[in-house]
Scaffold this motif. Sequence first.
Motif, PDB file in Angstrom:
ATOM      1  N   LYS A  34      24.058  17.392  52.206  1.00  0.00           N
ATOM      2  CA  LYS A  34      24.469  18.741  51.836  1.00  0.00           C
ATOM      3  C   LYS A  34      25.824  18.709  51.127  1.00  0.00           C
ATOM      4  N   ARG A  35      25.908  19.399  50.033  1.00  0.00           N
ATOM      5  CA  ARG A  35      27.199  19.529  49.343  1.00  0.00           C
ATOM      6  C   ARG A  35      28.053  20.547  50.090  1.00  0.00           C
ATOM      7  N   ASP A  46      35.327  20.112  46.677  1.00  0.00           N
ATOM      8  CA  ASP A  46      33.871  20.117  46.789  1.00  0.00           C
ATOM      9  C   ASP A  46      33.412  18.683  46.906  1.00  0.00           C
ATOM     10  N   ASP A 104      30.448  15.555  48.095  1.00  0.00           N
ATOM     11  CA  ASP A 104      29.128  15.048  48.438  1.00  0.00           C
ATOM     12  C   ASP A 104      29.343  14.007  49.533  1.00  0.00           C
ATOM     13  N   CYS A 152      33.689  12.937  44.989  1.00  0.00           N
ATOM     14  CA  CYS A 152      34.432  14.109  44.528  1.00  0.00           C
ATOM     15  C   CYS A 152      34.782  13.915  43.056  1.00  0.00           C
ATOM     16  N   THR A 172      21.851  20.608  47.905  1.00  0.00           N
ATOM     17  CA  THR A 172      21.876  19.202  48.281  1.00  0.00           C
ATOM     18  C   THR A 172      22.250  18.354  47.063  1.00  0.00           C
ATOM     19  N   PHE A 173      22.461  17.074  47.303  1.00  0.00           N
ATOM     20  CA  PHE A 173      22.824  16.167  46.219  1.00  0.00           C
ATOM     21  C   PHE A 173      22.013  14.886  46.362  1.00  0.00           C
TER      22      PHE A 173
END
Length: 325
Positions: free
Chosen positions: A155-156, A172, A174, A191, A212-213
């Motif tokens: 989840k980001r 922000d 990952d 980041c 998500t990532f």
Amino acid sequence: MKVVRASRLLSVLLLLQNRGRMTARELADELEVSVRTVYRDVEALSAAGVPVYADRGRAGAYRLLGGYRTRLTGLSEAEARALALAGLPAAASELGLGTVLAAAQLKLHAALPEELRHRAGELAQRFHVDVPGWHREIEHASALAAVADAVWHAKRVRVRYRRWDGSAVERDLDPLGLVLKAGAWYLAARCDGSVRTYRVSRVDALVELGETFDRPDDFDLADYWRTWSEGFERRLYPETARVRLSPLGCELVPFLLGSVGARALRETATSPDRDGWVTVELPVETGAPALAQLLQFGAELEVLAPPELRRRVSDVVVRMGSHYG
């Protein structure tokens, strides 16, 4: 709610199967529920045909009759993940997986043949892993469980992060992986296109961004941590001091300077002189911290170079001598 209760009923059954005899209070403490809940669960098991027998009286307890055993030991997804932390119960608890890990271990224990179950119990009584050092506990990191969830589900997130100087920034991230090092949790996260390291205890707030990532295919957490740690050590100890160490001083190096000092001793120490002293190139911090590092050794260390550091150590030693006459 039904799923939660079914899991708890299975845990009651497996606890009685593994331990033979337990009081209602012992079951309640193990499952983190009330004694009244245990009473209801035992009644439900009896109604389902499980032969649970209650010994009456002050020392009363529950047990299974006739060697009853169940093979219903399937692991849930969360329990299977938690088994990776089987040797680190404190870490599992910090991640919010303490009770999940206990349930997973209980199921595995129940599935073992009697002899192997006995051996596993003996092993647990003879070996224990204690992660933090003597002078520190595992850091309290209020966001740890949320960070771990974001790592697992890719989840980001947006975090408010407190830097070493106390200033706050928003990032922000990952989240790619968590590392427990000497009682402190560290997050490896992507980041702005690069992977960086964040101390989880400094995450003051975390918000999921609802997306998500994709994890980088070539990211290996162990390799990343090894490379980052080596770079961190170089930044932490940017200077080098040439010193002489007595035999006792050599023994103190790993305790006072950790793995960095131990590696320097191993790789740079000269052959001992007639008194057993060796010359070593020790990594040190800059300024006052370097002085404090070396003064820990007392009379078991002599600074040879650089000249300025030797002079500063000499000045401190003279001043200390004046205190004691």
